[in-house]
Motif scaffolding. Structure first.
Motif, PDB file in Angstrom:
ATOM      1  N   TYR A   1      -3.784  11.460   0.105  1.00 20.21           N
ATOM      2  CA  TYR A   1      -3.950  12.304   1.288  1.00 20.21           C
ATOM      3  C   TYR A   1      -3.589  13.728   0.878  1.00 20.21           C
TER       4      TYR A   1
ATOM      5  N   ASP B   1      -0.103   4.694   9.774  1.00 17.65           N
ATOM      6  CA  ASP B   1      -0.715   3.533  10.423  1.00 17.65           C
ATOM      7  C   ASP B   1      -1.411   2.602   9.434  1.00 17.65           C
ATOM      8  N   HIS B   2      -1.572   3.046   8.190  1.00 19.41           N
ATOM      9  CA  HIS B   2      -2.349   2.260   7.222  1.00 19.41           C
ATOM     10  C   HIS B   2      -1.566   1.896   5.968  1.00 19.41           C
ATOM     11  N   GLU B   3      -0.519   2.658   5.632  1.00 19.97           N
ATOM     12  CA  GLU B   3       0.181   2.450   4.371  1.00 19.97           C
ATOM     13  C   GLU B   3       1.637   2.060   4.647  1.00 19.97           C
ATOM     14  N   THR B   4       2.203   1.267   3.748  1.00 24.85           N
ATOM     15  CA  THR B   4       3.592   0.820   3.904  1.00 24.85           C
ATOM     16  C   THR B   4       4.575   1.897   3.476  1.00 24.85           C
TER      17      THR B   4
ATOM     18  N   GLN C   1      -8.773   5.948  -3.375  1.00 22.32           N
ATOM     19  CA  GLN C   1      -9.316   6.521  -2.152  1.00 22.32           C
ATOM     20  C   GLN C   1      -8.755   7.931  -1.961  1.00 22.32           C
TER      21      GLN C   1
ATOM     22  N   ALA D   1      -1.405   8.661   7.570  1.00 21.50           N
ATOM     23  CA  ALA D   1      -1.005   7.642   6.600  1.00 21.50           C
ATOM     24  C   ALA D   1      -0.156   6.527   7.193  1.00 21.50           C
TER      25      ALA D   1
ATOM     26  N   LYS E   1       0.836  -1.194   0.000  1.00 26.42           N
ATOM     27  CA  LYS E   1       0.000   0.000   0.000  1.00 26.42           C
ATOM     28  C   LYS E   1       0.877   1.252   0.000  1.00 26.42           C
TER      29      LYS E   1
ATOM     30  N   HIS F   1      -3.791   5.463  -1.884  1.00 29.44           N
ATOM     31  CA  HIS F   1      -4.659   6.324  -1.074  1.00 29.44           C
ATOM     32  C   HIS F   1      -4.097   7.741  -1.147  1.00 29.44           C
TER      33      HIS F   1
ATOM     34  N   THR G   1      -8.486  11.135   1.011  1.00 23.12           N
ATOM     35  CA  THR G   1      -8.702  11.808   2.289  1.00 23.12           C
ATOM     36  C   THR G   1      -8.319  13.268   2.095  1.00 23.12           C
TER      37      THR G   1
END
Length: 599
Positions: free
Chosen positions: A85, A137-140, A112, A135, A51, A83, A114
Motif C-alpha cells: 500500500y 480490513d484485509h490484512e492481519t 499486489q 489495509a 497476511k 500487499h 495499491t
C-alpha cells in the motif's frame, strides 16, 4: 537564598540522573528481566503465514523508490501473503511514474499493489490513516516503513514468529545509518541500546519510522496534528494493553544521507513532538504501566525538559555567583567552559569527546527551538514533509513583527484620530453614502484554509461605484473617484482606518497588498505562486510592493508586485533583516504620503 540553592540542587540531581544514572540502572534491570523470543509457532511449510500489508507514504522519493521496491521484492516471505500500500502525497517528481514502471516486476513476483497517487500534499499522517483504513480490513499485520530505509530480508518472518505471543501488539527494529554525520552514529548506537533495554523491561517507547509492524486490529487513527506518528502509534498500542517490543534480529538501514541542516530540522520536529507526547501520554500514569511510566519520564520525558532545566541551572548558578558564592562561581565557569568546548567542532576541532558534546548541545538547542515553535502555534497541522512558507520565518521575527504592529498601529491611530472627523465631514459634504468603505479581502493563507476579512477604508469613490461594472481594478484618472477621494488616495489617508484591521489581527502594518477574492482565482491561474504571497504572512497596509509599484492597473503591475512581495518574505528569516526592511518601507511610505505621490 535557601530556595535558590534548593532548586539548584534539585536541577543538578535531575541532570545527573538523566545523563549518568538512569541508563546504567535500566541496563542492569533489563539484564535481570531479559526475555527470550518465543519459538516459531508457524513455518513456511505449514502454509499458514498471515497476511501482511506493507504501508509506505512517499513525497518526492524518486531517488530511493526503486531501491526500496527491489528490497521489498527480495523479502523472504510468501508473495501471495503480501500487499503493498503506497501513497504518493502530492509528489511533484516522477516517484509515482517509477512505481508504475515497476508494476510488471511486482506482478512477476506475485506482489499486489495499491497505489494512491494524490495530486494534493496533505501530509504523511493523513495518508497513513488513509492507507491503514484500506489495509486493516484485509490484512492481519501492517508493516510501516520509510521509502528511504532498507529492511532485513527476513524482517517479516522474524516479526510474525514473535507475534505468536498474543501479548505483543507491535514490533520495531534496530535503526542504522548508511552515512551518519559525526556524532550521529554514536547517538543511534546509544538509542538502540536504550530501546533494547526498554523492550526487556516490557515496552519500547515508540517505534522506528524506518520499520515497525503492528496488528492491524489495534490501529487507531491519530489526531490530525500529531507530529511524531511513529512514536504515538505504538504508544496507542500500549494504551490498549498490548506490548511494543524491539526485535534485535531486524535491522532497518537509512539510505538517505543527512545534511547538518536537515538533521537540525529533524531534531526541531522531534523536539516539538516530544513536548506534544509529554502532554498526550498521560495514560502511562495507570498503575499497570508504572514501569513504562518510569522509563518514559526518565528517558524521553526528562530529555524533553532538559533544555529548560539546563538553562535554569545556568541562570541560578550565575545568580548565586553574583551574590558571592564560590561554589556557584565554579559551577558557572564549568558550564560556560563546557558550552564553549561544545562549539569547537564548529571550528573544525574534531576531537572525539568534543564531537559528542557538540552533537548533544546542538540536539538540545534544536529541541528547544522546536518546542518554542510548537508553543508558538507551529506544527498545528502535524508533520508536513513539504514545509509551509511560514516555517521559514524566524519565530523571534514573527513575535517582534506582531508586537510592532500593535504598538505602531495604536500610536498611528492616536496621532491621526483628530483628522478623522475632518475627513468624514469632507466625504459627506461631497457625496451621499457612508463615510467608511468595507470590502471583502483575502488574508493570511494557511496550509488547509484561507482567511477572509472585511477591510475598512475611508470611502474615496461614489456610493455605487461598481454597481454596473462589477469588480474592476482602479485606474489612473478613474472617473469613479471623488475629488476628496483623489486627495485621500494621493496622501494615503484613505487607509487610516486599516489600523483597526491591524489591531484585530486581520492585517499587518507591512505586508503584501490584500487582494479581492474575485481577482485571486484568475491571478493565480495567470501568475504561478501568486497565492503563496500571503502564505503564513498577513497582508499589510503598506509594503515593499506598494511603495515600489503603486496601485494595480494591469497584469504586468501585479507580476512586478508579486516579485516584491516574495522578496519581502525572504527578509523575515532574521529579526535584523526584517527590521531594516520595515524601517525602509515605513520611511518610503511617509515620503509618499507627504509628497502626495499615491494614486
Amino acid at each position: 537564598m535557601a530556595w535558590v540553592w534548593g532548586t539548584l540542587i534539585v536541577l543538578a540531581v535531575l541532570i545527573i540522573y538523566h545523563h549518568l544514572i538512569y541508563l546504567p540502572v535500566m541496563l542492569l534491570l533489563s539484564r535481570w528481566r531479559s526475555r527470550q523470543s518465543p519459538e516459531a509457532a508457524v513455518t513456511a511449510a505449514s502454509g499458514d503465514w498471515p497476511k501482511v500489508a506493507i504501508v509506505m507514504c512517499a513525497y518526492n522519493e524518486s531517488d530511493y523508490i526503486e531501491a526500496k521496491l527491489a528490497n521489498l521484492i527480495s523479502l523472504d516471505y510468501p508473495a501471495d501473503k503480501l500487499h503493498l500500500y503506497i501513497a504518493c502525497d502530492g509528489c511533484s517528481d516522477d516517484t509515482a511514474e517509477k512505481i508504475r514502471n515497476w508494476q510488471p516486476r511486482l506482478d512477476a513476483a506475485g506482489l499486489q499493489l495499491t497505489l494512491i497517487d494524490a495530486p494534493d500534499n496533505r501530509g504523511k499522517l493523513y495518508r497513513l490513516n488513509q492507507l491503514m483504513d484500506l489495509a486493516r480490513d484485509h490484512e492481519t499485520f501492517a508493516a510501516l516503513t520509510d521509502v528511504s530505509a532498507l529492511i532485513s530480508i527476513d524482517a517479516l518472518q522474524q516479526s510474525v514468529t514473535a507475534f505468536a505471543d498474543p501479548a505483543i501488539g507491535a514490533l520495531t527494529s534496530q535503526y542504522l545509518l548508511a552515512t551518519p554525520l559525526p556524532g550521529e552514529a554514536q547517538y543511534w548506537a546509544w538509542q538502540n541500546q536504550i530501546r533494547r533495554s526498554e523492550s526487556a523491561l516490557g515496552n519500547v517507547m515508540g517505534g522506528s519510522g524506518a520499520f515497525y509492524i503492528m496488528r492491524t486490529a489495534l490501529f487507531r487513527p491519530l489526531p490530525h496534528d500529531t507530529i511524531n506518528d511513529d512514536f504515538m502509534l505504538p504508544m496507542s498500542i500500549i494504551e490498549q494493553g498490548s506490548q511494543v517490543l524491539l526485535n534485535q534480529a531486524i535491522n532497518s538501514v537509512e539510505m538517505a544521507p543527512t545534511s547538518d541542516q536537515q538533521d537540525q530540522k529533524r531534531r526541531e520536529r522531534i523536539g516539538a513532538g516530544n513536548l506534544q507526547q509529554l502532554i498526550r501520554c498521560r495514560f502511562l500514569l495507570r498503575p499497570s504501566l508504572l514501569t513504562s511510566a518510569w522509563i518514559f519520564m526518565s528517558g524521553k520525558g526528562l530529555r524533553t525538559l532538559m533544555p529548560f532545566l539546563l538553562i535554569l541551572f545556568l541562570l541560578l548558578s550565575l545568580a548565586l555567583a553574583l551574590s558571592g558564592s564560590l561554589i556557584a562561581t565554579g559551577l558557572s565557569i564549568a558550564q560556560i567552559l563546557g558550552y564553549s568546548l561544545a562549539l569547537l567542532p564548529e571550528l573544525d576541532v574534531r576531537a572525539g569527546i568534543l564531537v559528542k558534546l557538540n552533537y548533544l548541545v546542538r540536539g538540545y538547542t534544536a529541541s528547544l527551538k522546536g518546542m518554542v515553535a510548537y508553543l508558538g502555534g507551529q506544527y498545528r497541522q502535524g508533520w508536513q514533509p513539504a514545509a509551509a512558507l511560514h516555517l521559514y520565518q524566524s519565530l523571534s521575527t514573527r513575535i517582534l513583527k506582531r508586537l510592532s504592529d500593535l504598538v505602531l498601529s495604536t500610536l498611528g491611530l492616536l496621532l491621526t484620530l483628530p483628522l478623522w472627523p475632518l475627513i468624514a465631514l469632507a466625504i459627506k459634504l461631497e457625496s451621499p453614502g457612508p463615510v467608511f468603505f468595507r470590502q471583502l479581502r483575502v488574508g493570511q493563507i494557511h496550509h488547509h484554509r484561507v482567511e477572509l476579512f472585511h477591510m475598512i477604508k475611508f470611502r474615496s469613490m461614489g456610493q455605487f461605484a461598481e454597481k454596473e461594472t462589477g469588480a474592476v481594478w482602479a485606474s489612473r484618472q478613474d472617473p469613479r473617484v471623488t475629488r476628496v477621494g483623489k486627495f485621500l488616495r494621493k496622501t494615503r489617508l484613505d487607509e487610516l482606518p486599516q489600523f483597526l484591521n491591524v489591531l484585530r489581527g486581520d492585517m499587518s502594518l507591512i505586508g503584501p497588498r490584500p487582494e479581492r477574492p474575485e481577482f485571486c482565482g484568475n491571478l493565480q491561474n495567470a501568475l504561478p505562486f501568486y497565492a503563496e504571497r500571503t502564505a503564513g504572512l498577513k497582508p499589510g497596509i503598506t509594503g515593499l510592493a506598494q511603495v515600489n509599484n503603486g496601485y494595480d492597473e494591469t497584469l504586468d503591475d501585479v507580476k512586478n508586485k508579486l516579485l516584491w512581495d516574495h522578496a519581502y518574505s525572504t527578509a523575515l528569516s532574521s529579526p535584523f533583516q526584517w527590521l531594516m526592511m520595515d524601517l525602509r518601507i515605513i520611511g518610503k511610505t511617509a515620503w509618499i504620503m507627504m509628497a502626495g505621490r499615491g494614486q
